[in-house]
Design an enzyme around this catalytic site. Structure first.
Site, PDB file in Angstrom:
ATOM      1  NE  ARG A 263      22.826  14.466 -22.632  1.00 53.69           N
ATOM      2  CZ  ARG A 263      23.052  13.293 -22.049  1.00 53.69           C
ATOM      3  NH1 ARG A 263      23.763  12.372 -22.664  1.00 53.69           N
ATOM      4  NH2 ARG A 263      22.576  13.040 -20.843  1.00 53.69           N
TER       5      ARG A 263
ATOM      6  CG  ASP B 262      20.543  15.202 -18.801  1.00 56.20           C
ATOM      7  OD1 ASP B 262      19.815  16.153 -18.446  1.00 56.20           O
ATOM      8  OD2 ASP B 262      20.354  14.552 -19.848  1.00 56.20           O
TER       9      ASP B 262
ATOM     10  CG  ASP C 163      16.519  17.995 -20.655  1.00 53.79           C
ATOM     11  OD1 ASP C 163      17.445  17.532 -19.957  1.00 53.79           O
ATOM     12  OD2 ASP C 163      16.110  17.443 -21.697  1.00 53.79           O
TER      13      ASP C 163
ATOM     14  CG  HIS D 279      18.333   6.703 -21.015  1.00 55.55           C
ATOM     15  ND1 HIS D 279      17.329   6.118 -21.746  1.00 55.55           N
ATOM     16  CD2 HIS D 279      18.457   7.951 -21.517  1.00 55.55           C
ATOM     17  CE1 HIS D 279      16.887   6.982 -22.646  1.00 55.55           C
ATOM     18  NE2 HIS D 279      17.554   8.095 -22.515  1.00 55.55           N
TER      19      HIS D 279
ATOM     20  CE1 TYR E  56      26.702  10.829 -24.348  1.00 58.05           C
ATOM     21  CE2 TYR E  56      25.985  10.603 -26.629  1.00 58.05           C
ATOM     22  CZ  TYR E  56      25.814  11.137 -25.365  1.00 58.05           C
ATOM     23  OH  TYR E  56      24.748  11.980 -25.123  1.00 58.05           O
TER      24      TYR E  56
ATOM     25  CG  HIS F 132      11.845  13.630 -23.833  1.00 56.35           C
ATOM     26  ND1 HIS F 132      12.372  12.459 -24.280  1.00 56.35           N
ATOM     27  CD2 HIS F 132      12.892  14.310 -23.326  1.00 56.35           C
ATOM     28  CE1 HIS F 132      13.689  12.432 -24.045  1.00 56.35           C
ATOM     29  NE2 HIS F 132      14.009  13.554 -23.459  1.00 56.35           N
TER      30      HIS F 132
ATOM     31  CG  HIS G 238      13.862  16.568 -26.164  1.00 59.46           C
ATOM     32  ND1 HIS G 238      13.306  17.199 -25.078  1.00 59.46           N
ATOM     33  CD2 HIS G 238      15.106  16.164 -25.761  1.00 59.46           C
ATOM     34  CE1 HIS G 238      14.168  17.166 -24.069  1.00 59.46           C
ATOM     35  NE2 HIS G 238      15.277  16.556 -24.457  1.00 59.46           N
TER      36      HIS G 238
ATOM     37  CD  GLU H 297      19.242  16.476 -25.440  1.00 61.02           C
ATOM     38  OE1 GLU H 297      19.807  15.682 -24.666  1.00 61.02           O
ATOM     39  OE2 GLU H 297      18.028  16.714 -25.387  1.00 61.02           O
TER      40      GLU H 297
ATOM     41  CG  ASP I 146      -0.349  -0.306   2.474  1.00 60.95           C
ATOM     42  OD1 ASP I 146       0.895  -0.396   2.503  1.00 60.95           O
ATOM     43  OD2 ASP I 146      -1.068  -0.431   3.473  1.00 60.95           O
TER      44      ASP I 146
ATOM     45  CD  GLU J 243      19.439  18.395 -22.464  1.00 57.39           C
ATOM     46  OE1 GLU J 243      19.926  17.724 -21.534  1.00 57.39           O
ATOM     47  OE2 GLU J 243      18.361  18.114 -23.031  1.00 57.39           O
TER      48      GLU J 243
ATOM     49  CG  HIS K  90      21.553  11.517 -28.401  1.00 61.24           C
ATOM     50  ND1 HIS K  90      21.637  12.857 -28.631  1.00 61.24           N
ATOM     51  CD2 HIS K  90      22.504  11.238 -27.465  1.00 61.24           C
ATOM     52  CE1 HIS K  90      22.577  13.378 -27.858  1.00 61.24           C
ATOM     53  NE2 HIS K  90      23.139  12.403 -27.143  1.00 61.24           N
TER      54      HIS K  90
HETATM   55  N1  GLY Z   1      17.281  14.506 -19.804  1.00 59.05           N
HETATM   56  C1  GLY Z   1      16.731  13.833 -20.884  1.00 59.05           C
HETATM   57  C2  GLY Z   1      17.179  14.370 -22.156  1.00 59.05           C
HETATM   58  O1  GLY Z   1      18.160  15.074 -22.213  1.00 59.05           O
HETATM   59  O2  GLY Z   1      16.548  14.195 -23.170  1.00 59.05           O
HETATM   60 MN    MN Z   2      17.082  16.617 -23.345  1.00 56.83          MN
HETATM   61 MN    MN Z   3      18.863  16.151 -20.567  1.00 55.54          MN
END
Ligand code: GLY
Ligand code: MN
Ligand code: MN
Length: 426
Positions: free
Chosen positions: A394, A247, A258, A230, A376, A348, A341, A372, A37, A396, A337
């Site tokens: 990365r 991130d 983000d 991830h 890598y 997202h 976005h 971003e 619960d 961003e 990637h």
């Molecule tokens: N933090 C998720 C992305 O950068 O898309």
């Molecule tokens: Mn992002």
């Molecule tokens: Mn991100």
């Protein structure tokens, strides 16, 4: 703060896009059980929130559109002393009627009976096709005999593409808190602390500045962990001379931020890290510069791949002619990637990228997107000069498209090597 008039305007706009003789239904999110619960933290369904600003579960928005006009009805949980003792205050119908500019408010227990009535004269039923099974079953039971079922989610998602002034203000607020968190991380990081300690510092800044939640699970990835896109374990010791990819972004009043920054554990970039970092930074700045109305995200993507590929050739990470390398998609191993976005109520944001005919939706004033680019390089990748192995970078930022071009909403977050080192060593 977004005023109730804006929520009403959104409902009116949505109602306009429904066919005549329709009923549109949006449900609140349900609690998700964690075990026995206990439950995961509750968060309202994004589209329901976008149209109502109502944060309670077990609620429902119904839009009834007939030849006579449009009626909006909110169903909420009735007051109940015993239930409120356990699970917190409920607004109840009377208060909800005062706050929300809807036509009628009822207790949720009346939903079935009311829906049956609304649906008797309706030809179309709009609901979210992604609904959880239990709600879907109930809806289908009410909606027997209605020929046309339509998905309401894409209609709301499309509205969410263009952010209002009030929405942009909330995004900016979220970014401002996130700035403090990243700057805290820069000054806090030190060898032998653990990634989760850094995560805790970041999230402490979120909460102590009024951001109840993160917008997504923070990534605090030291060294080679940055090469797991991830990575959310966040449980390894910070190693001297490594970079940490962070991130992390808070959610403020249902709006996301983000942000990714890469910072040296001990406050100083090595020469090799600098080479890679500045290469990615250069690409990021160039892509951001391209942002303006009518630009296609796909062109940003292509340009980022081209620039990163050229940069990798220059550093000897890839060998050969960059055009040929791109043709063979060789760069994808290091940059697999997208360039960015939509961002808004969701990190997202579920807004469309394409029109129904498959053409891409170009950038327009009021859209918010992330940029971003990244590189890598796995620690075991023998195709790459040894000195670069085990580094993931990365960078961003969150960008608002304006009439003239863009505003980098996160421009205040330290990003150049000098800025980061000066905060790290302070
Ligand atoms: N933090 C998720 C992305 O950068 O898309
Ligand atoms: Mn992002
Ligand atoms: Mn991100």
């Amino acid at each position: 703060m977004i005023g109730q008039k804006e929520y009403k305007k959104r409902r009116d706009k949505l109602a306009k896009s429904l066919s005549e003789n329709s009923v549109g239904i949006l449900f609140s999110a349900s609690y998700r059980p964690r075990s026995n619960d206990t439950e995961y933290p509750y968060r309202q369904n994004s589209n329901f929130y976008y149209l109502t600003s109502f944060k309670e579960d077990n609620s429902c928005l119904v839009i009834v559109k007939t030849t006579k006009g449009v009626k909006t009805i909110l169903f909420v949980q009735a007051k109940d002393k015993q239930k409120e003792l356990w699970n917190g205050k409920r607004l109840g119908e009377k208060e909800a009627e005062k706050i929300f500019l809807v036509d009628e408010v009822y207790a949720i227990t009346n939903l079935e009976e009311k829906l049956k009535k609304f649906l008797q004269t309706s030809k179309n039923l709009y609901f979210d096709f992604g609904l959880e099974y239990s709600k879907m079953k109930v809806l289908k039971r009410y909606a027997k005999g209605i020929a046309v079922h339509q998905n309401i989610a894409p209609l709301v998602n499309e509205m969410r593409l263009i952010k209002s002034v009030a929405e942009i203000a909330l995004i900016k607020k979220a970014i401002n808190i996130t700035k403090k968190a990243h700057h805290k991380a820069m000054s806090f990081s030190k060898a032998n602390k653990n990634e989760y300690e850094l995560q805790a510092e970041i999230e402490h800044v979120f909460k102590s500045n009024g951001a109840y939640s993160d917008a997504y699970t923070s990534i605090v990835a030291c060294g080679n962990s940055a090469n797991t896109l991830h990575y959310i374990e966040n449980n390894k010791p910070l190693q001297d001379n490594e970079l940490i990819l962070i991130d992390a972004g808070c959610e403020y009043e249902y709006y996301a931020s983000d942000i990714t920054r890469c910072i040296p554990v001990n406050g100083k970039f090595t020469e090799v890290q600098k080479e890679l970092y500045n290469m990615v930074l250069d690409v990021e700045l160039k892509i951001i510069e391209m942002i303006k109305p009518n630009m296609l995200r796909n062109d940003l993507q292509k340009k980022s791949e081209e620039l990163l590929c050229q940069g990798m050739v220059k550093l000897g990470i890839l060998k050969g002619n960059y055009k040929k390398l791109i043709k063979k998609q060789e760069h994808k191993k290091f940059y697999p990637h997208g360039i960015g976005h939509w961002m808004g109520i969701d990190v997202h944001d579920e807004c469309p990228y394409k029109y129904d005919n498959g053409d891409e939706i170009p950038l327009r004033k009021g859209m918010v997107l992330t940029i971003e680019p990244a590189i890598y390089i796995d620690k075991d990748d023998k195709s790459v000069p040894k000195k670069y192995r085990g580094i993931g970078i990365r960078i961003e930022d969150d960008i608002l498209v304006t009439k003239e071009g863009y505003v980098n909403l996160s421009y205040e977050i330290a990003k150049s090597i000098e800025e980061i080192e000066s905060l790290s060593l302070s």
